[in-house]
Design a protein around this motif. Structure first.
Motif, PDB file in Angstrom:
ATOM      1  N   ASN A  72      56.166  -8.192   0.415  1.00 37.23           N
ATOM      2  CA  ASN A  72      54.990  -9.062   0.296  1.00 37.23           C
ATOM      3  C   ASN A  72      53.679  -8.295   0.490  1.00 37.23           C
ATOM      4  O   ASN A  72      52.723  -8.478  -0.269  1.00 37.23           O
ATOM      5  CB  ASN A  72      55.081 -10.216   1.297  1.00 37.23           C
ATOM      6  N   THR A  73      53.638  -7.451   1.498  1.00 34.37           N
ATOM      7  CA  THR A  73      52.417  -6.665   1.725  1.00 34.37           C
ATOM      8  C   THR A  73      52.244  -5.629   0.621  1.00 34.37           C
ATOM      9  O   THR A  73      51.112  -5.310   0.217  1.00 34.37           O
ATOM     10  CB  THR A  73      52.468  -6.008   3.120  1.00 34.37           C
TER      11      THR A  73
ATOM     12  N   GLY B  99      58.216  -4.434   4.503  1.00 27.96           N
ATOM     13  CA  GLY B  99      59.664  -4.500   4.617  1.00 27.96           C
ATOM     14  C   GLY B  99      60.305  -5.241   3.468  1.00 27.96           C
ATOM     15  O   GLY B  99      61.271  -4.778   2.868  1.00 27.96           O
TER      16      GLY B  99
ATOM     17  N   TRP C 188      55.364 -17.212  10.189  1.00 26.52           N
ATOM     18  CA  TRP C 188      55.344 -18.377  11.080  1.00 26.52           C
ATOM     19  C   TRP C 188      54.226 -18.343  12.110  1.00 26.52           C
ATOM     20  O   TRP C 188      54.005 -19.320  12.809  1.00 26.52           O
ATOM     21  CB  TRP C 188      56.690 -18.522  11.790  1.00 26.52           C
TER      22      TRP C 188
ATOM     23  N   PRO D  97      52.290  -6.109   7.604  1.00 25.19           N
ATOM     24  CA  PRO D  97      52.575  -7.510   7.966  1.00 25.19           C
ATOM     25  C   PRO D  97      52.699  -7.701   9.473  1.00 25.19           C
ATOM     26  O   PRO D  97      52.783  -6.733  10.226  1.00 25.19           O
ATOM     27  CB  PRO D  97      53.929  -7.764   7.278  1.00 25.19           C
ATOM     28  N   ALA D  98      52.716  -8.958   9.886  1.00 28.62           N
ATOM     29  CA  ALA D  98      53.028  -9.305  11.282  1.00 28.62           C
ATOM     30  C   ALA D  98      54.490  -9.007  11.517  1.00 28.62           C
ATOM     31  O   ALA D  98      55.363  -9.497  10.795  1.00 28.62           O
ATOM     32  CB  ALA D  98      52.748 -10.786  11.526  1.00 28.62           C
TER      33      ALA D  98
HETATM   34  C1  LIG Z   1      61.380  -8.486  12.384  1.00 28.03           C
HETATM   35  C2  LIG Z   1      60.332  -9.454  11.884  1.00 28.03           C
HETATM   36  C3  LIG Z   1      59.356  -9.891  12.742  1.00 28.03           C
HETATM   37  C4  LIG Z   1      58.362 -10.778  12.311  1.00 28.03           C
HETATM   38  N1  LIG Z   1      57.406 -11.223  13.186  1.00 28.03           N
HETATM   39  C5  LIG Z   1      56.460 -12.073  12.749  1.00 28.03           C
HETATM   40  C6  LIG Z   1      55.456 -12.543  13.646  1.00 28.03           C
HETATM   41  O1  LIG Z   1      55.380 -12.171  14.814  1.00 28.03           O
HETATM   42  N2  LIG Z   1      54.526 -13.420  13.154  1.00 28.03           N
HETATM   43  C7  LIG Z   1      54.530 -13.851  11.849  1.00 28.03           C
HETATM   44  O2  LIG Z   1      53.665 -14.627  11.454  1.00 28.03           O
HETATM   45  N3  LIG Z   1      55.486 -13.419  10.980  1.00 28.03           N
HETATM   46  C8  LIG Z   1      56.431 -12.553  11.394  1.00 28.03           C
HETATM   47  N4  LIG Z   1      57.377 -12.094  10.518  1.00 28.03           N
HETATM   48  C9  LIG Z   1      57.327 -12.541   9.122  1.00 28.03           C
HETATM   49  C10 LIG Z   1      56.729 -11.469   8.224  1.00 28.03           C
HETATM   50  O3  LIG Z   1      55.437 -11.098   8.669  1.00 28.03           O
HETATM   51  C11 LIG Z   1      56.640 -12.005   6.793  1.00 28.03           C
HETATM   52  O4  LIG Z   1      57.940 -12.253   6.311  1.00 28.03           O
HETATM   53  C12 LIG Z   1      55.912 -11.071   5.870  1.00 28.03           C
HETATM   54  O5  LIG Z   1      55.751 -11.709   4.607  1.00 28.03           O
HETATM   55  C13 LIG Z   1      56.677  -9.760   5.681  1.00 28.03           C
HETATM   56  O6  LIG Z   1      55.897  -8.901   4.884  1.00 28.03           O
HETATM   57  P1  LIG Z   1      56.564  -7.753   4.006  1.00 28.03           P
HETATM   58  O7  LIG Z   1      57.305  -8.440   2.873  1.00 28.03           O
HETATM   59  O8  LIG Z   1      55.423  -6.955   3.525  1.00 28.03           O
HETATM   60  O9  LIG Z   1      57.486  -7.006   4.907  1.00 28.03           O
HETATM   61  C14 LIG Z   1      58.370 -11.221  10.962  1.00 28.03           C
HETATM   62  C15 LIG Z   1      59.369 -10.757  10.085  1.00 28.03           C
HETATM   63  C16 LIG Z   1      60.330  -9.887  10.532  1.00 28.03           C
HETATM   64  C17 LIG Z   1      61.389  -9.409   9.558  1.00 28.03           C
END
Ligand SMILES: Cc1cc2nc3c(=O)[nH]c(=O)nc-3n(C[C@H](O)[C@H](O)[C@H](O)COP(=O)(O)O)c2cc1C
Length: 138
Positions: free
Chosen positions: A11-12, A8, A90, A54-55
């Protein structure tokens, strides 16, 4: 080697790029594919499956595109080697533990521990490149 990912905020995706760099440095050819461009046949001729997500939600895979994709390949992955990766923030990595269990339950052989990186700090780059190199050596 095909690397299918969802990201999104990038990062991934950054992890996917670095893993691909490692694969290429290790002498194999990596192809990075956004899950929106993948279909359920994408791993049919592949021995190794590399997946990144990602999570999201509350410790789950992204639900609109990535979860349906995993569902669509579920009956085709038994016996294949699988490497998983993804970014989080988190949480404590519960989504990755659940994802690993799920893939093993489908009959996959996990070939890494599920590489998880908090956000995408630059000092973790080496881990991604190392994973790619390891994958290229299989
Ligand atoms: C809608 C949403 C839900 C998320 N839920 C979690 C979660 O359950 N646990 C966690 O550790 N991070 C959570 N995150 C943080 C993302 O995993 C983190 O920002 C990650 O780096 C996003 O990866 P991306 O840049 O590839 O999308 C969440 C972020 C978003 C936007």
């Amino acid at each position: 080697m095909k690397i299918v990912y969802w990201s999104g905020s990038g990062n991934t995706e950054k992890m996917a790029d670095l893993i691909a760099k490692g694969v290429n440095e290790g002498g194999k050819n990596a192809e990075i594919i956004n899950v929106s461009d993948a279909n359920s046949n994408i791993f049919d001729n592949e021995e190794i499956i590399v997946l990144g997500c990602p999570a999201m939600g509350s410790e789950v895979l992204e639900e609109c595109e990535f979860e349906p994709f995993i569902d669509s390949i579920s009956d085709k992955v038994s016996g294949k080697k699988v490497a998983l990766f993804g970014s989080y923030d988190w949480g404590d990595g519960q989504w990755m533990r659940d994802w690993k269990d799920r893939m093993e339950g489908l009959g996959c052989q996990l070939i890494n521990d599920g590489l998880i990186i908090q956000e995408a700090s630059s000092e973790d780059c080496e881990e991604c490149i190392d994973l790619g190199k390891m994958l290229s050596s299989i």
